[in-house]
Scaffold this active site. Structure first.
Site, PDB file in Angstrom:
ATOM      1  N   ARG A 132      15.684 -43.941  -5.194  1.00 28.42           N
ATOM      2  CA  ARG A 132      16.012 -44.680  -3.975  1.00 28.42           C
ATOM      3  C   ARG A 132      16.588 -43.762  -2.900  1.00 28.42           C
ATOM      4  O   ARG A 132      16.463 -44.033  -1.712  1.00 28.42           O
ATOM      5  CB  ARG A 132      16.943 -45.863  -4.254  1.00 28.42           C
ATOM      6  CG  ARG A 132      16.857 -46.920  -3.155  1.00 28.42           C
ATOM      7  CD  ARG A 132      17.712 -48.140  -3.437  1.00 28.42           C
ATOM      8  NE  ARG A 132      16.995 -49.287  -3.972  1.00 28.42           N
ATOM      9  CZ  ARG A 132      16.325 -50.195  -3.258  1.00 28.42           C
ATOM     10  NH1 ARG A 132      16.244 -50.075  -1.946  1.00 28.42           N
ATOM     11  NH2 ARG A 132      15.744 -51.216  -3.835  1.00 28.42           N
ATOM     12  N   GLU A 180      23.182 -55.226  -0.047  1.00 29.22           N
ATOM     13  CA  GLU A 180      23.434 -53.794   0.070  1.00 29.22           C
ATOM     14  C   GLU A 180      23.370 -53.225   1.487  1.00 29.22           C
ATOM     15  O   GLU A 180      24.177 -52.361   1.839  1.00 29.22           O
ATOM     16  CB  GLU A 180      22.435 -53.025  -0.818  1.00 29.22           C
ATOM     17  CG  GLU A 180      22.712 -53.198  -2.290  1.00 29.22           C
ATOM     18  CD  GLU A 180      21.538 -52.759  -3.137  1.00 29.22           C
ATOM     19  OE1 GLU A 180      20.494 -53.442  -3.089  1.00 29.22           O
ATOM     20  OE2 GLU A 180      21.651 -51.744  -3.831  1.00 29.22           O
TER      21      GLU A 180
END
Ligand SMILES: Cc1cc2nc3c(=O)[nH]c(=O)nc-3n(C[C@H](O)[C@H](O)[C@H](O)COP(=O)(O)OP(=O)(O)OC[C@H]3O[C@@H](n4cnc5c(N)ncnc54)[C@H](O)[C@@H]3O)c2cc1C
Lengths: 467, 766
Positions: free
Chosen positions: B315, B718
């Protein structure tokens, strides 16, 4: 036997006096609203209100029950979140709900207790005051904004409603349960606890002991100082201010006598831990734990305080600046108590100033702290006491800096001289609170800050950059 | 003709849990009434970061009153293995110790104090080995936890030669402790057949699977139940499992209920954190300020075992270009093995670390070129159909929209003027400002995990019970699930009860993570609800002999056909359905369509959609003392069509504060022996009420939202954390206003120490 009232219930317990209040509440009373999170007083999730009888009725203060010894509850009213609940949500609970001041919820009971404590201690409808009441409550989810909105709600909608903040008026407004009205009578009857003068361990607020050695405290034979009358008074006679070593930081903060002795020191208290910890932490504990970074120790060094020590019937006096021998070693003998502290009121005779920088601006232990008291007459420094923490093994009284500036003019070159002496006198080491280079620089900056506080144009930033 | 019932008022902001929270009535793991005979487990862990055990003697500890058993690895009936992605982590150490905090023994006791005393009597002898804490050292030795990952787009190598300006440098960001207020823990209770475990986990299935493996049982013998958890932030995605496995192991061996809850200090020592990163970047721009090429190498400090590190690493690359389009990209990431506790998921999951490096590179370029960094930022923002380095094209791209809206509605030029005036008037105090655009991809990057299930029962009194795989941890998913079900059934939310998350009701769950919990579980729940609604509709069409043309509605707690007098209350409808033996329960399933990713080529469409936003951060630095305050953060955020504005706002504000904490005050200090020096909350500081921005403004960008988001309400967990990076650069700016010559390495967190040292730093040449 320890006796107190927990919410509505009278408690009489033979449990060890060192049992942590939170364990008592959660494990022995099955009241699980107060949360165990850190066991260090660092988060406020276990906050309870501690009510004491006074001539003006009950007085409530918030404390962190995780590091509170049971003995300190003797004769008090302990209020947990359960003790605040009514059939309907209280206005504090309603505000937190309406404003989405809760997410995971683990910190929430602590916030509600602290906010309710503000109401119960006669809080005014001022948002700064309400926020200050939760300065010891940590939330990891909300970023506090929704909690601030709840506080604003309380400020706008709840508090103005109240003409006076008495228990009776809070009850009749439906803000707290009815049983609060009966508490004063209940606890008044509780006999003072008998003291064991030979108990091997003196406990003040426990805010140091329960962090350093939590496990030993459960079984330790302890004596508390909260209820020794001679150790809880604050007085001023002429220029001499005397207070008992069991006074908490909160006691001094609220004391009009202390305010008279050291005017305009509110900013200073805001830099000392949190509301809950100030309500528990005694000055005696701050001095005796001998942390090189103890804030009140540094403050009292700059106030050039003297200590009255007691061992049985024998008392003696020592100057605080002579009290510290080496790292964590003091002049105190076994079983000797710090009973009282004396200092000369600064009033408008001298400039008193306190500086503290920590990783987190508030509610943190200092990287370096500095206090000073400087008396100036006709532009000449007549007397000076400076103390600094975090840059040596003991809280340091700066003898050399003092000697170098007394008799000198209050100007930039005297300041530079003081800086030079300071750098010679201190010996910071690198640790979790910063590298030694940083602490040296910070010590210098705080010294400059204290000169600037007296004379805002004593130097400009070019001068300092050139140092 | 009867009137149709009044439409229900649309409730935007349900917060189902608040009344329980504010009264302290919410039941977390440690609040459950204990069963008689419950034992307490304490973990004895390695005090060495790297060593071989030569002997361990716990015979004296075993004699301590109250000690029921002391369990070592040899007692594990199944596999001594807890590695999620790569099987490289034992539950209990065998003979090698790899980090301080590595569990060795489980002490089982009738009370906690005796367990503590026993732990002090254990004699461990070891041969100490070389400790590696520094990620660069690990990289030099090629000590990796998993294979490196590379992404590329265009031809970076050649593109650099065409760039007018090329800048190279390094940037590092520190780790971050989750400080979920509820510590890790589990309560295991032996059953007639199998084991029931109450766990504070984001991943009930991960717990179930791990426990089954350790006990050597099949998964159907393990029931995991999660009522809710007191915060997770990623820290309980994978790392809740070992504690549950230890509790279950002890419960199995002792045949009594066993509770294992870590103390804060133990939690801080033993569990992994956000990964620290050490990165190197190279950025090339043309004369107009367009970024032509970007190269970077990310070294991730993974700790002693893989845990989720490989996924986190990936990520980082997905988000390495943040919100910018860069035609030529070549980036590599390495997960390095060190002797720290295995680092793990933390809100943002590697994305923030990548974005920080990008912003550092831009700041570097702007400083060197003596232009405003936001001129470069704006010029390079993503646009519709721009290609990400992993091949996906930006769709419904709101990067520029958010930015421009922020600049305009918050009057950026006015703010900058005010700051200039302030700085001119104050010599000891300076203000700084930054803009931080964000772009965050939504979905588990492991495509398989993008599936969910839900179970719905309509009871024959008309009340509804729902179960999903979502775990409530403060993110408000329980409110959103109730909203979804209430919306489907046309019922007020009071009719709906959300059950605990339980592996026997909803199996094979993905953890509540990746911001995708509400999307995945909400869509599965919609599927289940609509199956029941369809059955009810069929029943009514039959009952009322309706034709296809008749508009049958089930809404407002009733069923009716517009323009007719067919009307039945929900209650009557359910009673009828029950009498007619209609199935009033349903199981829903959802799998995100369209997404895929090829790990070999590092190309694909890994994300269902992206979330965009921009934050303007203003701060004031005390240039005498080096501390600082955040004045305000002004955000324009792309929520899509928010289904619960209050919950979503809370995620923005909370994520921002957590990001600010990571970038400013939260500092994990390990010494070279691998010992965590900030191992308690006295030394590890997270934001208090005075450290968050004085003002946070959030503007909801008006966008249609994404089809793949639940009710078009975009995921919000997030993304806002990354706004916190803006605080770091705002402080940078303020320092430069005080000392234009300041040497400020790109090294987060920007602690008061670093600020003061930078304020008074001098360039070597002087
Ligand atoms: C969350 C938290 C935040 C804190 N923040 C700060 C801060 O900002 N600044 C700061 O300075 N400190 C801080 N502290 C440290 C601590 O609170 C203070 O040092 C406090 O003043 C200690 O007082 P106490 O009464 O709680 O001490 P205790 O823990 O009760 O006792 C400390 C020591 O002193 C001895 N002792 C106590 N009273 C006497 C007496 N009268 N005579 C002889 N011996 C005595 C005890 O035996 C013990 O050895 C913090 C602590 C916590 C837990």
């Amino acid at each position: 036997m320890i006796e107190f009232v927990l919410n509505q219930t009278k408690i009489q317990t033979e449990l060890p006096a060192g049992t942590a209040m939170l364990d008592f509440i959660r494990k022995h009373q099955q009241l699980t609203g107060s949360k165990l999170v850190c066991k260090e007083g660092e988060c406020g999730a276990c906050s309870v209100l501690v009510g004491s009888h006074s001539d003006d009725g009950m007085i409530y203060q918030s404390m962190t029950s995780c590091i509170m010894p049971l003995i300190n509850a003797h004769g008090k009213h302990i209020v947990t979140i359960e003790g605040l609940n009514m059939e309907q949500l209280t206005p504090v609970q309603q505000a937190m709900t309406d404003q989405y001041g809760t997410q995971c919820g683990y910190c929430t009971p602590g916030f509600v207790v602290s906010l309710s404590g503000y109401l119960l201690s006669g809080g005014k409808p001022q948002i700064e005051g309400i926020i200050a009441a939760i300065d010891g409550n940590i939330c990891r989810c909300t970023g506090y904004k929704s909690i601030e909105r709840a506080a604003a709600d309380i400020c706008k909608r709840v508090l103005p409603d109240m003409s006076e903040m008495s228990i009776d008026s809070l009850v009749s407004a439906g803000y707290i349960p009815r049983y609060f009205q009966e508490i004063d009578a209940l606890i008044k009857d509780i006999n003072p606890i008998t003291h064991h003068p030979k108990a091997p361990r003196t406990v003040g607020g426990g805010t140091d002991l329960y962090v350093q050695r939590p496990k030993q405290m459960y079984e330790a034979v302890i004596q508390g100082v909260y209820s020794i009358p001679a150790m809880n008074q604050i007085s001023i006679e002429g220029d001499e201010c005397t207070f008992g070593a069991a006074c908490t930081m909160g006691d001094l903060y609220r004391s009009t006598v202390f305010q008279e002795a050291v005017p305009d020191a509110d900013y200073m208290f805001k830099l000392l831990s949190s509301t809950q910890i100030r309500n528990m932490a005694t000055i005696g504990g701050n001095l005796v734990n001998a942390s090189p970074i103890g804030d009140f120790t540094i403050i009292l060094l700059a106030l050039d305080a003297d200590l009255i020590l007691r061992l049985g019937d024998h008392t003696r006096q020592v100057a605080l600046k002579d009290f510290y021998k080496e790292y964590k070693v003091t002049d105190l003998q076994e079983n000797e108590l710090v009973e009282q502290i004396k200092f000369k009121a600064t009033r408008d005779r001298s400039h008193f100033h306190f500086e503290k920088v920590s990783q987190r601006k508030y509610f943190d232990i200092a990287s370096v702290n500095l206090a000073s008291q400087i008396e100036i007459e006709d532009g000449i420094i007549k007397e000076a006491h400076l103390a600094i923490g975090g840059v040596g093994p003991i809280p340091m009284y700066l003898h050399q800096v003092r000697a170098s500036i007394i008799g000198k003019e209050m100007n930039g070159s005297t300041m530079e001289l003081a800086i030079q002496k300071l750098q010679e006198e201190i010996s910071p080491i690198s640790d979790a609170r910063g590298s030694s280079d940083y602490k040296r620089l910070l010590a210098r900056q705080l010294l400059i800050a204290q000169f600037l506080a007296i004379d805002p144009v004593i130097c400009d930033h070019h001068q300092i950059m050139a140092l | 003709m009867t009137q149709n019932p009044k439409p229900r008022k649309k409730k935007h902001s349900l917060n189902i849990d608040a009344p329980l929270h504010v009264t302290g009535r919410t039941i977390y793991l440690d609040d459950m009434p204990e069963l008689g005979g419950t034992l307490y487990a304490k973990v004895y862990y390695s005090p060495y970061a790297h060593a071989s055990i030569t002997s361990i003697d716990y015979s004296e500890a075993r004699q301590q009153p109250g000690i029921i058993d002391i369990i070592d690895h040899s007692r594990i009936p199944g596999e001594n293995q807890i590695g999620g992605i790569i099987p490289d982590e034992p539950l209990l150490a065998v003979d090698e110790l790899h980090f301080i905090g590595m569990p060795i023994l489980i002490i089982v006791s009738t009370d906690e104090l005796n367990a503590h005393k026993a732990s002090q009597l254990i004699k461990l002898e070891v041969e100490e080995k070389e400790v590696i804490v520094d990620v660069e050292e690990a990289y030099r030795r090629r000590s990796f936890l998993s294979a490196p990952i590379h992404f590329s787009l265009g031809d970076a190598e050649h593109a650099f030669t065409d760039c007018a300006h090329v800048f190279e440098g390094s940037a590092s960001s520190g780790g971050q402790e989750h400080v979920y207020l509820e510590p890790q823990g589990a309560y295991a209770i032996p059953q007639q057949q199998g084991m029931k475990i109450f766990s504070s986990t984001q991943g009930p299935t991960a717990v179930q699977h791990t426990v089954a493996k350790v006990l050597g049982w099949s998964m159907n013998l393990i029931e995991v139940d999660v009522n809710r958890i007191g915060g997770g932030f990623g820290g309980k995605e994978d790392q809740a499992s070992p504690w549950a496995a230890m509790a279950a192991l002890a419960a199995h061996i002792c045949q009594r209920p066993v509770k294992l809850i870590l103390e804060r200090g133990e939690d801080l020592q033993m569990t992994g954190k956000r990964h620290p990163y050490q990165s190197h970047y190279k950025i090339g721009l043309d004369t107009s300020g367009k970024i032509i090429a970007f190269e970077a190498r990310y070294l991730q400090n993974g700790g002693a075992a893989a845990d989720l590190s490989p996924a986190v690493l990936q990520r980082t690359l997905f988000h390495s270009t943040n919100s910018y389009y860069i035609p030529h990209v070549r980036i590599s990431a390495y997960s390095c093995r060190t002797n720290l506790p295995p680092n793990t998921a933390f809100r943002g999951f590697g994305g923030p670390q990548g974005m920080y490096v990008m912003e550092a590179a831009l700041d570097h370029a702007a400083t060197a070129l003596d232009i405003e960094v936001h001129d470069i930022q704006r010029k390079n923002l993503l646009y519709e159909s721009a290609e990400f380095p992993y091949g996906q094209l930006a769709e419904a791209c709101a990067a520029q929209h958010c930015w421009d809206e922020a600049v305009e509605s918050y009057d950026l030029s006015g703010s900058m003027k005010k700051i200039e005036d302030y700085n001119a008037a104050h010599q000891w105090s300076k203000k700084g400002l930054s803009l931080m655009p964000i772009c965050f991809g939504i979905s588990f990057t492991n495509t398989m995990m993008n599936q969910a299930r839900a179970l719905v029962h309509v009871y024959h009194d008309g009340s509804v019970g729902i179960s999903t795989g979502a775990v409530e941890m403060g993110q408000g998913v329980s409110s959103k699930m109730i909203q979804v079900a209430a919306g489907c059934f046309g019922l007020p939310h009071e009719h709906i009860k959300l059950e605990s998350t339980n592996t026997t009701r909803v199996a094979n769950t993905s953890p509540s993570a990746a911001s995708a919990t509400a999307d995945l579980n909400g869509k599965a729940l919609q599927d289940a609800c609509s199956q029941i609604i369809h059955r009810l509709q069929d029943l009514l069409r039959d009952q009322w002999s309706l034709t296809e043309a008749d508009e049958l509605q089930i809404d407002n707690a009733s069923a009716y056909v517009a323009g007719t007098d067919h009307l039945m209350s929900w209650q009557e409808l359910v009673t009828l359905a029950f009498q007619q033996r209609v199935n009033l329960s349903a199981k829903g399933h959802y799998a995100t369509p369209t997404i895929h990713f090829n790990k070999e080529t590092s190309k694909g469409i890994p994300f269902a959609y992206h979330v965009y936003g921009t934050a303007i951060t203003t701060c004031t630095v005390d240039c005498l003392r080096g501390n600082y305050e955040l004045d305000k953060v002004q955000i324009v955020h792309d929520f899509g069509s928010s289904m619960n504005r209050a919950v979503d706002l809370g995620q923005i504000e909370g994520g921002l504060a957590q990001g600010i904490g990571w970038m400013t005050m939260e500092e994990l200090i390990y010494n070279d022996k691998g010992q965590l020096k900030s191992g308690n909350l006295a030394n590890y500081k997270i934001p208090d009420i005075y450290s968050v921005p004085k003002e946070v403004q959030v503007q909801y960008l008006n966008t249609p939202g994404a089809e793949l988001a639940i009710n078009k309400s975009k995921a919000v967990g997030e993304p806002p954390l990354m706004y916190g990076i803006g605080a770091y650069f705002a402080i940078h700016q303020a320092i430069k206003r005080f000392n234009p010559q300041a040497v400020i390495p790109y090294s987060a967190p920007m602690t008061t120490e670093k600020v003061l040292l930078a304020l008074y730093s001098k360039r070597d040449s002087e």
